[in-house]
Design a protein around this motif. Structure first.
Motif, PDB file in Angstrom:
ATOM      1  N   GLU A 130     -64.451 -34.493 -34.812  1.00 23.78           N
ATOM      2  CA  GLU A 130     -64.077 -33.559 -35.885  1.00 23.78           C
ATOM      3  C   GLU A 130     -62.618 -33.767 -36.270  1.00 23.78           C
ATOM      4  O   GLU A 130     -62.275 -33.781 -37.461  1.00 23.78           O
ATOM      5  N   ALA A 131     -61.758 -33.979 -35.254  1.00 23.00           N
ATOM      6  CA  ALA A 131     -60.337 -34.173 -35.534  1.00 23.00           C
ATOM      7  C   ALA A 131     -60.113 -35.426 -36.384  1.00 23.00           C
ATOM      8  O   ALA A 131     -59.286 -35.437 -37.306  1.00 23.00           O
ATOM      9  N   ILE A 134     -60.940 -34.706 -40.012  1.00 24.22           N
ATOM     10  CA  ILE A 134     -59.904 -33.903 -40.661  1.00 24.22           C
ATOM     11  C   ILE A 134     -58.645 -34.742 -40.886  1.00 24.22           C
ATOM     12  O   ILE A 134     -58.000 -34.668 -41.943  1.00 24.22           O
ATOM     13  N   VAL A 141     -53.730 -33.498 -36.813  1.00 26.46           N
ATOM     14  CA  VAL A 141     -54.637 -32.620 -36.075  1.00 26.46           C
ATOM     15  C   VAL A 141     -54.282 -32.657 -34.585  1.00 26.46           C
ATOM     16  O   VAL A 141     -53.971 -33.715 -34.040  1.00 26.46           O
ATOM     17  N   GLN A 159     -53.933 -20.114 -33.739  1.00 30.43           N
ATOM     18  CA  GLN A 159     -54.821 -20.582 -34.793  1.00 30.43           C
ATOM     19  C   GLN A 159     -54.589 -19.787 -36.075  1.00 30.43           C
ATOM     20  O   GLN A 159     -54.424 -18.579 -36.041  1.00 30.43           O
ATOM     21  N   LYS A 162     -59.141 -20.716 -41.296  1.00 32.17           N
ATOM     22  CA  LYS A 162     -60.171 -21.727 -41.089  1.00 32.17           C
ATOM     23  C   LYS A 162     -60.049 -22.818 -42.148  1.00 32.17           C
ATOM     24  O   LYS A 162     -59.779 -22.568 -43.323  1.00 32.17           O
ATOM     25  N   GLN A 166     -65.034 -26.282 -37.053  1.00 33.16           N
ATOM     26  CA  GLN A 166     -64.301 -25.491 -36.066  1.00 33.16           C
ATOM     27  C   GLN A 166     -62.798 -25.490 -36.342  1.00 33.16           C
ATOM     28  O   GLN A 166     -62.053 -24.715 -35.744  1.00 33.16           O
ATOM     29  N   THR A 167     -62.364 -26.356 -37.229  1.00 32.37           N
ATOM     30  CA  THR A 167     -60.939 -26.608 -37.395  1.00 32.37           C
ATOM     31  C   THR A 167     -60.218 -25.479 -38.112  1.00 32.37           C
ATOM     32  O   THR A 167     -60.723 -24.936 -39.093  1.00 32.37           O
ATOM     33  N   LYS A 168     -59.041 -25.136 -37.587  1.00 34.99           N
ATOM     34  CA  LYS A 168     -58.181 -24.124 -38.206  1.00 34.99           C
ATOM     35  C   LYS A 168     -56.867 -24.779 -38.597  1.00 34.99           C
ATOM     36  O   LYS A 168     -56.487 -25.808 -38.041  1.00 34.99           O
ATOM     37  N   ALA A 260     -53.312 -29.095 -38.300  1.00 36.96           N
ATOM     38  CA  ALA A 260     -54.601 -28.459 -38.021  1.00 36.96           C
ATOM     39  C   ALA A 260     -54.878 -28.510 -36.524  1.00 36.96           C
ATOM     40  O   ALA A 260     -54.310 -29.334 -35.806  1.00 36.96           O
ATOM     41  N   VAL A 262     -58.182 -28.325 -33.659  1.00 32.34           N
ATOM     42  CA  VAL A 262     -59.606 -28.266 -33.349  1.00 32.34           C
ATOM     43  C   VAL A 262     -59.747 -27.644 -31.956  1.00 32.34           C
ATOM     44  O   VAL A 262     -59.276 -28.219 -30.975  1.00 32.34           O
ATOM     45  N   CYS A 264     -61.215 -26.757 -28.435  1.00 36.06           N
ATOM     46  CA  CYS A 264     -61.975 -27.661 -27.584  1.00 36.06           C
ATOM     47  C   CYS A 264     -62.103 -27.037 -26.196  1.00 36.06           C
ATOM     48  O   CYS A 264     -61.105 -26.694 -25.564  1.00 36.06           O
TER      49      CYS A 264
END
Lengths: 357, 357
Positions: A130-131, A134, A141, A159, A162, A166-168, A260, A262, A264
């Motif tokens: 995901e990172a 992004i 990230v 955080q 959004k 899941q990333t903020k 950002a 993620v 984890c």
């Protein structure tokens, strides 16, 4: 097209918290603390799941290059980037970004400390995936580890809004808190541990250096120009010291707008001291951790026993760390694990002990 | 004419309380626990102040004869009496008495365990001198150590009527007491520690064996007849096992009427466990005892650190024993010193550890 990934393993560290197992010429990342492989080999094993070995880079000091090769025999020498001096993480990451940029400016670096442990590899891989996605959009990230206790030894990441999945966005990086603050952080579920894991495009990070650490512009340009030429080593040796010796957190992450995080939850540990071996190694029924079948532990609870050179016998000991090596033995309560440094100071004060450092 | 004195050093012991420093082939008396000399060498040094070396006898098992010679290089081989088997102290003392009787039936034996420590040598010598005088009159004399604590690990001697000088008749030998009884013993000033030190004429002791352990008559006579002949070894090997395997306390001292005790306050210690090293070795300001300058002891109190093979570092430890040897390391609280035997049991249970016993 999915981005080209370049794992970058940061192996410049030289802590003393694992003395007498670690020494100045064999720091923590070269120890077999969590398995029969060194921490750096475990880290490379994780990194290789994201790219081929030819894209994996190690950044380390000259004095540890031979150990890196020994720990990672399959890695090619050109993938080992030698820092001319230990100048914290920002210059090391910039150097890696230059190398990647030379091959592919939009290549995505996955920066991993070389001395951490991850028990849930699929959760870790999912977060990195995901990172990377992004990062490919131009964000820097960081992985934020879901805290499992009010740890005061780590920095935290607050955080923000959004972003995707899941990333903020990162609302703030905060320094190591005191206990009551740490408890608030954990119960709020807003805060994550800063594990020093960063994912970003090479060009994005180099722009960030340009914007937030402009003193680095000229040295980085000079190093970049020299890469691949016969002047590379000379230029690096001269210019690396002109990059401010800061952490990537302080120099870039705390200042950049495009940060950002993620979240984890991957059974992460920074294996910060002998005490932490209780987190990452199998325990017996009484909470004792031992790295050898040649230990006899009687009427003892929650001890950490390290040493495979001889029989180690414990009777009636609780919450104690025993570390035996061929030339030095350490015994201390687990909650004094941070005070290994007091021994180091004592050794430094007497020349007869220099060889033990 | 002053009596001829024969110091007899009892070196047949084979305890395990100093494992891993002691092993079955190197028991406590051959360790350098209290100084840079072995306990048996320290004992011989005390013994030599009472007679010439030619009168000093050592009683030991065959397996330890070579160690005795190595520890006591000046002693002649004929002064080492080999027990064919370990059969407690009575047969060993009888054997020594036979050898002395052959040279001089009225010779006075001074029986000394080989593994004790005495810090006040002149007080010790004065007590032995008095004991020899009393023994010369036909008494069996024991030294009674003035107790310094309500020790439950020793037998006690109750003092009876005054005999001469400091010497009293023995009112009773009493077994190891419980704590409250031990406290009464100490506060009463009537009781002394039984140190296993006996002084008597050879003929007097042999008469006592005849009276109180008549089963020993025939074997002792046969051994006595053979001494100096070429059958001595054969006869000893055969007859020694016919002497009941008892302690001298049980077989003779508790039964004889002619028992006397000389009180002695001489800084005596039986060096019964690692814990006891605190009694006999110099301490640092925090009560720590260490046998090497290569130890680093930080924020620690009342520890015992043994090992001269490597640097030993303690941080934040209290009341702990650490014993490092080339093939085994032991860590335990001081008050668990008696539980070394639990380790021995664990080692006996696994063949791979036989060599460590």
């Amino acid at each position: 097209m999915s981005p080209q990934i370049f794992p970058v393993i940061m192996a410049g560290g030289s802590g003393t918290r694992f003395w007498p197992l670690s020494r100045s010429n064999k720091p923590k990342q070269f120890l077999e603390l969590t398995s029969d492989k060194t921490l750096i080999a475990e880290t490379l094993a994780r990194a290789r799941t994201f790219s081929g070995l030819e894209n994996c880079l190690i950044v380390c000091g000259a004095r540890h290059a031979a150990l890196v090769k020994k720990s990672l025999p399959k890695l090619r020498t050109k993938n080992i980037l030698i820092e001319p001096a230990a100048r914290n993480t920002a210059p090391a990451i910039a150097l890696a970004a230059l190398h990647v940029a030379k091959r592919n400016p939009e290549g995505v670096l996955v920066v991993l400390p070389s001395d951490q442990h991850v028990s849930n590899l699929s959760a870790f891989a999912a977060a990195i995936d995901e990172a990377v996605s992004i990062a490919d959009t131009g964000m820097i990230v960081t992985l934020g580890i879901t805290p499992t206790r009010p740890e005061t030894g780590y920095g935290y990441i607050k955080q923000g809004a959004k972003l995707s999945g899941q990333t903020k966005r990162v609302a703030a990086f905060v320094e190591k808190p005191d206990v009551s603050t740490a408890k608030k952080y954990v119960s709020s579920k807003q805060y994550l541990w800063n594990a020093g894991i960063f994912v970003f495009r090479a060009d994005v990070m180099l722009e960030a250096f340009s914007a937030h650490l402009p003193q680095s512009n000229e040295p980085l340009e000079n190093i970049f120009e020299s890469l691949g030429t016969n002047k590379a080593a000379t230029v690096l040796a001269r210019e690396f010291n002109n990059i401010p010796a800061n952490s990537i957190d302080y120099a870039i992450a705390e200042k950049a707008e495009n940060m950002a995080v993620v979240p984890c939850d991957c059974g992460w540990s920074d294996v910060g001291s002998f005490n932490a071996l209780s987190e990452v190694r199998a325990m017996d029924a009484n909470g004792n951790v031992s790295d050898s079948a040649s230990h006899v532990v009687i009427d003892s609870r929650d001890c950490v026993v390290v040493g495979n050179q001889k029989l180690i016998a414990l009777v009636g000991m609780n919450d104690v760390v025993v570390v035996d090596t061929p030339d030095a033995l350490l015994v201390m309560p687990k909650d004094r694990s941070q005070d290994v440094k007091k021994v180091i100071e004592a050794l430094k004060a007497n020349k007869k002990w220099t060889a033990l450092l």
